[in-house]
Design an enzyme around this catalytic site. Structure first.
Site, PDB file in Angstrom:
ATOM      1  N   LYS A 103       8.441  -0.619  -2.121  1.00  0.00           N
ATOM      2  CA  LYS A 103       7.742  -0.026  -0.978  1.00  0.00           C
ATOM      3  C   LYS A 103       8.738   0.578   0.017  1.00  0.00           C
ATOM      4  O   LYS A 103       8.584   1.719   0.463  1.00  0.00           O
ATOM      5  CB  LYS A 103       6.881  -1.098  -0.293  1.00  0.00           C
ATOM      6  N   CYS A 163       5.282   4.034   9.352  1.00  0.00           N
ATOM      7  CA  CYS A 163       6.014   3.518   8.186  1.00  0.00           C
ATOM      8  C   CYS A 163       7.429   4.055   8.017  1.00  0.00           C
ATOM      9  O   CYS A 163       8.364   3.278   7.825  1.00  0.00           O
ATOM     10  CB  CYS A 163       5.224   3.806   6.907  1.00  0.00           C
ATOM     11  N   GLU A 185       0.850  -1.197   0.000  1.00  0.00           N
ATOM     12  CA  GLU A 185       0.000   0.000   0.000  1.00  0.00           C
ATOM     13  C   GLU A 185       0.882   1.243   0.000  1.00  0.00           C
ATOM     14  O   GLU A 185       1.968   1.252   0.586  1.00  0.00           O
ATOM     15  CB  GLU A 185      -0.958  -0.010   1.197  1.00  0.00           C
TER      16      GLU A 185
END
Length: 491
Positions: A220, A276, A161
């Site tokens: 990512k 993150c 994501e």
């Protein structure tokens, strides 16, 4: 082509909940079930008060919940029925053992893989949604292969994501790109095409990128590392601006107009937070160290070091301006989430700044419009809840937080802080009254605030021509710009 009709998402957190809610809204013919072991969280998803705050999310959930979107604790049944299983569980940084402080802890990923292979039969696509280190899919596949059944065919994909909290619904509905990685075998490509078909219900084909699994996983980590790097870069320049008289906002505007650089993520602040950035950069550092690339590891470690330095520097500035002591002084801290438009406090700079000030004996009165009192106290307590109860007060009113305070510290860029009645606040604060703007949200109000009598300190700019003179006695302790806060709390 294999058609996905039922989706199971394991993990009802900040990724799984919003992602699958949007999929359900955009794909009304697909039945989506989000499962979690946390019963209270599932109850919240099924209530009128969702467990996370995200602009627009409640409208999405309420529009399809009970129709083709379901939240449940029956994990095994959801896995058995699903054509596609998303793994969206937490992958925190390890706090023990090999890789402590850097490597991702994959125990929840492994537990999901074992449960999936136990409950599954026939053909099923299993997709990593959590942020994982490179080659995590290989670990999942090895678990599947070691526990396979004659009738079982599990394909593993990577579909990271790229949503940002605060704009997650918009990011999901109008993504810059959707990245899907899988095996380069016919079976792997078949699985990729099936997942592509789900996203093609609302995402243009040109924005759907397919790669091998390893490229998807590394993309990512690299994306978040590059974003964090930009923040640390502009924060390093903010320190230089304060020393020279330049304005970091003007510098950022000037360099951001260079099309080769662009203007995104050039906002100086008290540092990045969230679940993150720090975790992924540290994961990248660990990966480089494990692959014997020490120079590369050192390069990315500096991104984290600069972020920590910015937090310490800001806290030190508060103490310095308040006559080199905050012991027993009331300080109003406005904003506790790591950014506006979310209630998420993970790795929030507010936590670190609060702990630096608490180490100096400051009495903090904290206000945030979306973060619950229990969450704030939990984030600050660690192993010493008694000290937190002595030094920390959580209020439901920003004016109450500021009443009788020596200083007002803005740590989150909530829009409402621009519209507060600062004349009222100034009248109730002790004098001299200080504002420490860690997010540059009050730039447009500086003349007005100075006319009221505020002493203003902000990131990357000298606002007050001269501070109230103060010469600290020789040997007076000052906060270290190198060492972390003397905390007993566990992070």
């Amino acid at each position: 082509m294999f058609e996905i009709k039922k989706i199971c998402c394991i993990g009802a957190g900040y990724v799984g909940g919003p992602t699958c809610s949007v999929i359900a809204q955009m794909c009304p013919k697909i039945r989506v079930t989000v499962v979690d072991v946390n019963e209270s969280r599932i109850q919240a998803w099924n209530s009128d008060t969702l467990p996370i705050y995200e602009p627009g999310l409640s409208d999405v959930v309420f529009s399809c919940r009970g129709k083709n979107l379901f939240f449940s604790t029956d994990i095994d049944a959801a896995i058995r029925d699903a054509d596609l299983v998303f793994i969206s569980v937490n992958t925190p940084t390890k706090t023990y053992g090999m890789g402590k402080g850097r490597a991702a802890d994959l125990k929840f990923i492994e537990a999901c893989a074992r449960r999936i292979v136990e409950m599954s039969d026939g053909y099923k696509i299993v997709t990593e949604k959590s942020t994982v280190p490179v080659r995590a899919a290989e670990s999942i596949r090895r678990i599947f292969d070691a526990n396979t059944k004659p009738s079982l065919n599990l394909q593993v994909l990577s579909n990271p994501e790229f949503l940002a909290e605060g704009t997650a619904v918009r990011d999901l509905k109008e993504p810059d790109r959707v990245l899907i990685g899988g095996d380069e075998t016919p079976e792997g490509q078949r699985a990729i095409r099936a997942l592509c078909a789900v996203y093609e219900n609302w995402v243009p084909k040109a924005r759907i990128i397919t790669t091998n699994t390893w490229s998807s996983e590394l993309s990512k980590l690299a994306a978040n590392a590059f974003l964090a790097q930009r923040i640390s870069s502009i924060n390093s320049i903010s320190a230089l601006c304060e020393a020279t008289g330049a304005d970091v906002e003007e510098v950022a505007r000037a360099i951001g107009m260079d099309q080769r650089i662009g203007n995104k993520f050039l906002k100086a602040s008290v540092g990045f937070g969230g679940s993150c950035f720090q975790k992924d950069v540290l994961n990248l550092v660990y990966l480089c160290e494990a692959l014997n690339l020490p120079e590369v590891a050192s390069y990315w470690q500096q991104v984290i070091d600069m972020n920590e330095y910015q937090r310490r520097r800001f806290a030190s500035r508060i103490i310095d301006c308040l006559f080199n002591t905050v012991t027993g002084k009331k300080i109003a801290l406005l904003g506790f989430s790591f950014k506006k438009d979310t209630g998420d406090t993970r790795e929030s700079s507010s936590i670190y700044i609060s702990k630096y000030l608490m180490d100096e004996g400051a009495k903090l009165h904290i206000y945030d419009p979306k973060v619950l009192k229990e969450q704030i106290l939990r984030d600050l307590s660690g192993d010493n809840p008694e000290r937190v109860s002595e030094l920390v007060t959580v209020t439901e009113d920003p004016y109450e937080a500021c009443a009788g305070a020596h200083a007002l510290v803005i740590c989150t860029e909530w829009d409402m802080f621009k519209d507060l009645n600062y004349e009222k606040i100034y009248g109730r604060m002790l004098k001299p009254a200080f504002i420490f703007d860690g997010r540059r949200v009050l730039d447009h109000l500086h003349p007005q605030l100075q006319n009221l009598g505020f002493q203003i300190e902000t990131i990357g700019k000298k606002v007050t021509p001269a501070r109230i003179p103060f010469t600290p006695p020789a040997g007076m302790a000052r906060i270290s710009l190198i060492d972390p806060p003397a905390k007993k709390a566990k992070f």
